[in-house]
Motif scaffolding. Structure first.
Motif, short mmCIF file in Angstrom:
data_model
loop_
_atom_site.label_atom_id
_atom_site.label_comp_id
_atom_site.label_asym_id
_atom_site.label_seq_id
_atom_site.Cartn_x
_atom_site.Cartn_y
_atom_site.Cartn_z
N SER A 86 -18.63 -18.14 -21.03
CA SER A 86 -19.26 -17.91 -20.72
C SER A 86 -20.18 -17.74 -19.08
O SER A 86 -20.68 -16.48 -18.60
N HIS A 87 -20.24 -19.43 -19.19
CA HIS A 87 -21.22 -19.50 -17.78
C HIS A 87 -21.05 -20.77 -17.03
O HIS A 87 -21.41 -21.46 -18.44
N ARG A 88 -20.18 -21.69 -16.52
CA ARG A 88 -19.67 -23.02 -16.42
C ARG A 88 -19.91 -23.01 -14.47
O ARG A 88 -18.99 -22.48 -13.93
N HIS A 89 -20.48 -23.75 -13.98
CA HIS A 89 -20.66 -23.88 -12.43
C HIS A 89 -19.57 -25.30 -12.63
O HIS A 89 -20.01 -26.17 -12.35
N MET A 90 -18.00 -24.94 -11.98
CA MET A 90 -17.35 -25.39 -12.78
C MET A 90 -16.69 -26.74 -11.74
O MET A 90 -16.43 -28.21 -11.82
N TYR A 91 -17.42 -26.18 -9.92
CA TYR A 91 -17.26 -26.97 -9.14
C TYR A 91 -17.80 -27.71 -8.76
O TYR A 91 -17.86 -29.48 -8.83
N ASN A 128 -13.25 -27.46 -9.74
CA ASN A 128 -12.76 -27.26 -10.51
C ASN A 128 -11.45 -27.75 -11.68
O ASN A 128 -10.99 -27.43 -12.62
N LEU A 129 -10.27 -28.60 -10.64
CA LEU A 129 -8.90 -28.33 -11.56
C LEU A 129 -10.02 -29.21 -12.51
O LEU A 129 -9.73 -29.66 -13.87
N LEU A 130 -10.54 -30.28 -12.32
CA LEU A 130 -11.14 -31.44 -12.82
C LEU A 130 -11.82 -30.08 -14.33
O LEU A 130 -11.70 -31.05 -15.60
N SER A 131 -12.65 -29.81 -13.70
CA SER A 131 -13.02 -28.90 -14.66
C SER A 131 -12.70 -27.96 -15.76
O SER A 131 -12.85 -27.80 -17.38
N ASP A 157 -11.11 -19.75 -1.47
CA ASP A 157 -9.49 -19.70 -2.25
C ASP A 157 -9.42 -21.53 -2.64
O ASP A 157 -8.77 -21.42 -3.06
N ALA A 158 -9.97 -22.33 -2.45
CA ALA A 158 -10.25 -23.56 -3.05
C ALA A 158 -9.74 -23.57 -4.45
O ALA A 158 -9.74 -24.02 -5.68
N ALA A 159 -11.47 -22.63 -5.04
CA ALA A 159 -11.50 -22.41 -6.52
C ALA A 159 -10.24 -21.94 -6.48
O ALA A 159 -9.96 -22.06 -7.83
N VAL A 160 -9.86 -20.91 -6.95
CA VAL A 160 -8.79 -19.48 -6.81
C VAL A 160 -7.72 -20.96 -7.22
O VAL A 160 -7.17 -20.68 -8.00
N ASP A 161 -7.96 -21.66 -6.14
CA ASP A 161 -5.73 -21.82 -5.78
C ASP A 161 -6.04 -23.11 -7.38
O ASP A 161 -4.66 -23.56 -7.84
N ALA A 162 -7.29 -24.11 -7.96
CA ALA A 162 -7.00 -24.96 -9.07
C ALA A 162 -7.36 -24.61 -9.91
O ALA A 162 -6.63 -24.86 -10.75
N LEU A 163 -8.23 -23.20 -10.47
CA LEU A 163 -8.11 -22.59 -11.45
C LEU A 163 -5.99 -22.71 -12.05
O LEU A 163 -5.99 -22.31 -12.77
N GLN A 164 -5.74 -21.42 -11.00
CA GLN A 164 -3.99 -20.99 -10.76
C GLN A 164 -3.39 -22.47 -11.18
O GLN A 164 -2.42 -22.01 -11.47
N ALA A 165 -4.04 -23.72 -10.79
CA ALA A 165 -2.93 -24.83 -10.61
C ALA A 165 -3.38 -25.49 -12.35
O ALA A 165 -2.08 -26.54 -12.67
N THR A 166 -3.84 -24.90 -13.30
CA THR A 166 -4.21 -25.41 -14.60
C THR A 166 -3.50 -24.34 -14.99
O THR A 166 -3.68 -23.24 -15.46
N PRO A 167 -3.08 -24.43 -16.64
CA PRO A 167 -2.87 -23.21 -17.42
C PRO A 167 -3.62 -22.62 -18.06
O PRO A 167 -3.18 -22.18 -19.75
N ASP A 318 -22.83 -24.36 -18.16
CA ASP A 318 -23.97 -24.67 -17.55
C ASP A 318 -22.88 -25.33 -16.35
O ASP A 318 -22.20 -25.38 -15.80
N SER A 319 -23.76 -26.98 -16.44
CA SER A 319 -23.17 -27.11 -15.39
C SER A 319 -22.64 -28.77 -16.01
O SER A 319 -23.92 -29.88 -16.39
N SER A 320 -21.48 -30.04 -16.16
CA SER A 320 -21.80 -30.86 -16.13
C SER A 320 -22.30 -32.07 -14.98
O SER A 320 -21.69 -33.14 -15.33
N MET A 321 -22.61 -31.43 -14.20
CA MET A 321 -23.45 -32.35 -13.43
C MET A 321 -25.23 -33.10 -14.56
O MET A 321 -25.96 -34.29 -14.37
N TRP A 322 -25.11 -31.97 -15.53
CA TRP A 322 -26.25 -32.68 -16.23
C TRP A 322 -25.74 -33.12 -17.82
O TRP A 322 -25.96 -34.39 -18.59
#
Length: 500
Positions: A86-91, A128-131, A157-167, A318-322
């Motif tokens: 319910s909360h992930r900073h995907m980028y 976003n794509l990797l996440s 738009d880039a965020a949505v494009d990546a999400l829609q590129a994955t199932p 939260d974040s994969s930076m951490w």
């Protein structure tokens, strides 16, 4: 000079095509699983789950199935609802692990004050794509993208494009950490974006607004809340973050009538009793990120308070930076933090805990149905229930000595299993991972895109700043005088010896 190698220069394992028998369209049945339904059916031992189209058709034992049904042998495995973050900073996944030793202040320093502006639309896409792929690989079938790096509509738009590129199933929580929500959230660009990308009904991709309440007495966030209400959008907000958002933030939301059941309070880790009462009274839910809260310092994971107040809980990474980006880690950290707090409180009273309040079954529920409720998707997903969407995860690994015997399925899921044990993942009736491998060609694309983002940051920041971000300065530790100083430790020996 030796050229620095990036991921694009390294040989990679080929992406795995979808086997013919798993191409969407054919009925599919999981046979002989331990099924965690997370509904009134409880645990079904030696159970079957039949999927027809994008829905769960039936659950039970020895199910009769249509001719031509694909069968997956789930014996020895755990079949459960797809997990929901319910909360992930995907980028931020594009810079995985850079902040392993950060404090929250150092995160703010990096993302808010110095380098957050370096994220270009293509970097948002890469992260976003990797996440998204990483989430699916770990059995997270639905993810809320707390996307506060959307400096422009092009970034969005880039965020949505990546999400829609994955199932996977996703919710974009639109945010901009470098802008004011009462400005970007009320402007025509955001409205046009929402109409253009979310104008038609699509249960695979939803939209929320993501912004924080600063406790400014003027309550400038009021306009953003009004926009969300007008557009019928849920709001997710970082609340109870020590030193950033506090009880005044909650009070202002309450006084202006914006505390509703459509609000998710992220962390809520440093709030007063009064604020928890207000959240409970208005039906809001809390997204707990235990790894984050224990490492960054938002406050102690508040599940012990949420349990007392009857506040619904979901889990997040939260974040994969951490930190890690799977909900096995989230469940384990949450359960451990809650129990540790109970033990410490009891010890301070010279008592001991005889019975654990929080159980493994509870955190499995928070990682599934709890997330679905927080996102308003509980009629759609979050349980293994006939009629719901077929978002399912099979945890099975015959090569792992940790996957048998299977005695306590909830405890096994939380304390024994991990992302490497995810055998099959299904989203909306489509198998996206099978026999421990993601299907399709997304991973190589993500690898190349992320390598370019890393090179962009490293080059733009310069080696000195890049290294400083990875290796923040360590504070001086004042050593405590040892009253047993008459002994000295011999580093080459396992013995103490008296000083001479």
């Amino acid at each position: 000079m030796t050229k620095r190698m990036t991921a694009t220069h390294r040989p990679t394992a080929p992406d795995r095509p979808v086997p013919d028998e798993l191409v969407p369209g054919r009925p599919l049945v999981f046979r002989h699983a331990t099924v965690l339904t997370v509904d009134a059916h409880g645990v079904i031992e030696d159970g079957d789950v039949l999927v027809v189209g994008d829905r769960i058709e039936a659950i039970g034992r020895d199910l009769a199935v249509p001719e031509g049904t694909v069968e997956i042998d789930a014996e020895g495995g755990i079949l459960m609802p797809g997990m929901i973050d319910s909360h992930r900073h995907m980028y931020q996944t594009a810079l995985r692990g850079i902040g392993a030793d950060w404090t929250l202040s150092q995160y703010f320093h990096f993302c808010y004050l110095n380098w957050g502006h370096l994220f270009r639309p293509q970097d948002i896409y890469a992260g976003n794509l990797l996440s998204a792929l990483e989430a699916l690989d770990a059995g997270v079938t639905t993810t809320l993208d707390w996307s506060h790096g959307l400096q422009t509509v092009e970034h969005a738009d880039a965020a949505v494009d990546a999400l829609q590129a994955t199932p996977g199933r996703f919710v974009l929580a639109y945010g901009n950490l470098l802008g004011a929500p009462w400005e970007w959230g009320t402007g025509p660009e955001f409205r046009h974006f929402a109409e253009r990308r979310f104008g038609s009904s699509n249960d695979m991709l939803g939209l929320q607004m993501a912004f924080d309440v600063t406790a400014d007495p003027a309550f400038p966030e009021k306009k953003a809340f009004e926009t969300a209400r007008e557009m019928n959008l849920r709001v997710t907000t970082h609340a109870g973050v020590w030193g950033a958002t506090n009880d005044d933030s909650i009070r202002l939301m309450w006084e202006h009538g914006f505390m509703t059941s459509d609000i998710t309070y992220v962390h809520a880790a440093s709030l007063s009793e009064d604020s928890y009462h207000r959240i409970a009274a208005t039906g809001g839910s809390v997204s707990v990120s235990a790894e984050s809260e224990m490492n960054a310092g938002q406050g102690y994971p508040p599940t012990w308070q949420l349990r007392r107040h009857g506040i619904p809980v979901s889990l997040s990474m939260d974040s994969s930076m951490w930190w890690s980006a799977d909900l096995f880690s989230a469940m384990r950290a949450t359960l451990s933090a809650d129990r540790a707090r109970d033990h410490l409180a009891a010890h301070s009273r010279d008592e001991t805990i005889l019975h654990n309040h929080l159980r493994a079954e509870d955190v499995v529920g928070w990682a599934t149905l709890g997330g679905a409720k927080a996102l308003g998707l509980d009629a759609l997903t979050g349980t293994v229930t006939p009629g719901k969407k077929a978002d399912l995860v099979l945890i099975k690994n015959n090569r792992s000595p940790a996957m048998f015997p299977l005695i306590h399925p909830y405890g096994h899921t939380v304390f024994q299993a991990g992302r490497g044990d995810v055998h099959t993942v299904m989203v909306n009736g489509r198998v996206v991972k099978h026999e421990h491998a993601l299907l399709g060609d997304g991973l190589d694309n993500a690898r190349e895109a992320v390598a370019e983002t890393v090179e962009h940051f490293r080059t733009t920041m310069g080696e000195r700043e890049w290294r400083a971000a990875r290796e923040p300065e360590s504070p001086h530790t004042e050593k405590i005088a040892n009253p047993y100083g008459y002994t000295a430790w011999d580093g080459g020996s396992d013995r103490h010896r008296p000083e001479r």
